[in-house]
Scaffold this active site. Structure first.
Site, PDB file in Angstrom:
ATOM      1  N   GLU A   1      -6.590   4.520   7.798  1.00  0.00           N
ATOM      2  CA  GLU A   1      -6.707   5.995   7.550  1.00  0.00           C
ATOM      3  C   GLU A   1      -7.714   6.567   7.128  1.00  0.00           C
ATOM      4  O   GLU A   1      -8.134   7.632   7.034  1.00  0.00           O
ATOM      5  CB  GLU A   1      -5.402   6.202   6.696  1.00  0.00           C
ATOM      6  CG  GLU A   1      -4.001   6.214   7.383  1.00  0.00           C
ATOM      7  CD  GLU A   1      -2.760   5.532   6.857  1.00  0.00           C
ATOM      8  OE1 GLU A   1      -2.817   5.384   5.395  1.00  0.00           O
ATOM      9  OE2 GLU A   1      -2.207   5.013   7.382  1.00  0.00           O
TER      10      GLU A   1
ATOM     11  N   LYS B   1       0.170   4.296  -0.195  1.00  0.00           N
ATOM     12  CA  LYS B   1      -0.348   5.582   0.381  1.00  0.00           C
ATOM     13  C   LYS B   1      -0.089   6.522  -0.603  1.00  0.00           C
ATOM     14  O   LYS B   1      -0.100   6.562  -1.631  1.00  0.00           O
ATOM     15  CB  LYS B   1       0.110   5.819   1.747  1.00  0.00           C
ATOM     16  CG  LYS B   1      -0.158   4.475   2.541  1.00  0.00           C
ATOM     17  CD  LYS B   1       0.007   4.537   3.913  1.00  0.00           C
ATOM     18  CE  LYS B   1      -0.174   3.111   4.843  1.00  0.00           C
ATOM     19  NZ  LYS B   1      -0.113   3.383   6.181  1.00  0.00           N
TER      20      LYS B   1
ATOM     21  N   GLU C   1      -4.965  -4.742  10.563  1.00  0.00           N
ATOM     22  CA  GLU C   1      -4.124  -3.857  10.845  1.00  0.00           C
ATOM     23  C   GLU C   1      -4.404  -3.287  12.226  1.00  0.00           C
ATOM     24  O   GLU C   1      -5.437  -2.251  11.893  1.00  0.00           O
ATOM     25  CB  GLU C   1      -3.955  -2.706   9.483  1.00  0.00           C
ATOM     26  CG  GLU C   1      -3.841  -3.336   8.316  1.00  0.00           C
ATOM     27  CD  GLU C   1      -3.429  -2.443   7.110  1.00  0.00           C
ATOM     28  OE1 GLU C   1      -2.298  -2.695   6.772  1.00  0.00           O
ATOM     29  OE2 GLU C   1      -3.705  -1.272   7.212  1.00  0.00           O
TER      30      GLU C   1
ATOM     31  N   GLY D   1       2.614   2.315  10.782  1.00  0.00           N
ATOM     32  CA  GLY D   1       3.730   3.485  10.746  1.00  0.00           C
ATOM     33  C   GLY D   1       4.347   3.790  11.858  1.00  0.00           C
ATOM     34  O   GLY D   1       5.042   4.993  11.905  1.00  0.00           O
TER      35      GLY D   1
ATOM     36  N   SER E   1       3.603  -1.942  10.354  1.00  0.00           N
ATOM     37  CA  SER E   1       5.092  -2.005  10.576  1.00  0.00           C
ATOM     38  C   SER E   1       5.542  -3.510  10.252  1.00  0.00           C
ATOM     39  O   SER E   1       6.795  -3.966  10.724  1.00  0.00           O
ATOM     40  CB  SER E   1       5.460  -1.735  11.849  1.00  0.00           C
ATOM     41  OG  SER E   1       4.997  -0.679  12.386  1.00  0.00           O
TER      42      SER E   1
ATOM     43  N   HIS F   1      -9.293   1.224   4.817  1.00  0.00           N
ATOM     44  CA  HIS F   1      -8.197   0.931   5.643  1.00  0.00           C
ATOM     45  C   HIS F   1      -8.090   2.235   6.762  1.00  0.00           C
ATOM     46  O   HIS F   1      -9.093   2.984   6.850  1.00  0.00           O
ATOM     47  CB  HIS F   1      -7.000   1.952   4.527  1.00  0.00           C
ATOM     48  CG  HIS F   1      -5.639   1.902   5.246  1.00  0.00           C
ATOM     49  ND1 HIS F   1      -5.122   2.579   5.967  1.00  0.00           N
ATOM     50  CD2 HIS F   1      -4.768   0.914   4.910  1.00  0.00           C
ATOM     51  CE1 HIS F   1      -4.044   2.622   6.521  1.00  0.00           C
ATOM     52  NE2 HIS F   1      -3.726   1.246   5.765  1.00  0.00           N
TER      53      HIS F   1
ATOM     54  N   ASN G   1       0.888  -1.136   0.001  1.00  0.00           N
ATOM     55  CA  ASN G   1       0.147   0.042   0.002  1.00  0.00           C
ATOM     56  C   ASN G   1       0.965   1.181   0.041  1.00  0.00           C
ATOM     57  O   ASN G   1       1.377   1.685   1.059  1.00  0.00           O
ATOM     58  CB  ASN G   1      -0.835   0.047   1.215  1.00  0.00           C
ATOM     59  CG  ASN G   1      -1.625   1.052   1.499  1.00  0.00           C
ATOM     60  OD1 ASN G   1      -1.769   2.045   0.471  1.00  0.00           O
ATOM     61  ND2 ASN G   1      -2.283   1.316   2.499  1.00  0.00           N
TER      62      ASN G   1
HETATM   63  P1  13P Z   1       3.187   0.481   7.450  1.00  0.00           P
HETATM   64  O1  13P Z   1       3.875  -0.806   7.229  1.00  0.00           O
HETATM   65  O2  13P Z   1       3.891   1.794   6.954  1.00  0.00           O
HETATM   66  O3  13P Z   1       3.241   0.418   9.173  1.00  0.00           O
HETATM   67  O4  13P Z   1       1.692   0.619   7.030  1.00  0.00           O
HETATM   68  C1  13P Z   1       0.827  -0.554   7.213  1.00  0.00           C
HETATM   69  C2  13P Z   1      -0.335  -0.172   6.621  1.00  0.00           C
HETATM   70  O5  13P Z   1      -1.148   0.654   6.854  1.00  0.00           O
HETATM   71  C3  13P Z   1      -0.554  -0.857   5.126  1.00  0.00           C
HETATM   72  O6  13P Z   1      -1.840  -0.505   4.708  1.00  0.00           O
END
Ligand code: 13P
Length: 256
Positions: free
Chosen positions: A97, A11, A167, A173, A213, A95, A9
């Protein structure tokens, strides 16, 4: 046997040239990991460029979000049909976010899941608890509510094509990865819930990814868990070497 799905992803990262370079780098090395399925989800504006960079390589293409509407006066939105039109096969839905920054509810995610399936896209439906929910011992209840709401009305036939991603919000992150045991506990609960809502046979076919992560140095332990069928990777998916190292960990598990 569920084929591990290793999904990036991206982003809101990369630019056009960077996206093409990253996709091309992954595509050129996809042959190194034949036992896993690779998927990249670039920003929507670069989907076509990434598709061209992938060419004939065995790398799937996905979007990070879509509208639940098929067409019409929805300024700024992109429909499922538009995504399939440009060659996308997957779409990430709900997601954390999207849920926490843009206020998407389970009901929104549910509508989008139905729209994605109707258009022939594979939805990657995300769920995950906040740190305070985990600390209050509410993880199972939160995840169960999100799954029920997001998958309402999805049939047993449809569910076997759906991908679920767990997640934990506190692990996204942050560098704070869930321990393999913490992740496996939720994944096993998710599969149990699918077996109760549908049936045990169908539940065994659904791929449940872990995200939060995931890095090359923790991928082995996470992907080695019996109910973790792949990874949804943010930061580490932006580096060809790291993404492929995680995929190699998935391939090693698949071969074992
Ligand atoms: P990270 O791997 O940067 O923690 O992000 C995970 C994520 O949100 C994947 O959709």
């Amino acid at each position: 046997m569920r084929t591990p799905l290793i999904a990036g992803n991206w982003k809101m990262n990369t630019d056009g040239n960077g996206a093409a370079e990253l996709a091309g780098g992954i595509a050129s090395r996809a042959g190194e990991v034949p036992d896993v399925e690779l998927l990249v989800c670039p920003p929507a504006i670069y989907l076509t460029r990434v598709r061209n960079a992938i060419g004939d390589a065995s790398v799937g293409l996905g979007a990070q979000n879509m509208s639940c509407q098929p067409s019409g006066a929805f300024t700024g939105e992109i429909s499922a049909g538009m995504l399939t039109d440009i060659g996308a096969q997957y779409v990430i839905l709900g997601h954390s976010e999207r849920r926490h920054i843009f206020g998407e509810s389970d009901e929104n995610v549910n509508k989008k899941t139905h729209a994605a399936l109707a258009a022939g896209l594979v939805p990657v439906v995300c769920v995950g608890e906040l740190l305070e929910e985990r600390e209050a011992g509410r993880t199972a209840e939160v995840i169960s509510g999100q799954i029920k709401g997001s998958l309402a009305g999805i049939t047993a036939e449809q569910i076997s094509t759906v991908v679920i991603a767990y997640e934990p919000v506190w692990a996204i992150g942050t560098g704070k990865v869930a321990t393999p045991e913490q992740a496996e506990e939720v994944h096993a609960d998710l599969r149990k819930q699918l077996a109760e809502c549908y049936n045990a046979e169908v539940a065994e076919t659904v791929r449940i990814l872990y995200g939060g992560s995931v890095k090359p140095d923790n991928a082995n332990d996470l992907l080695g868990q019996p109910n973790i069928d792949g990874a949804l990777i943010g930061g580490a998916s932006l580096k060809v070497d790291d993404f492929l190292a995680i995929a190699a960990a998935g391939a090693a598990v698949a071969q074992a």
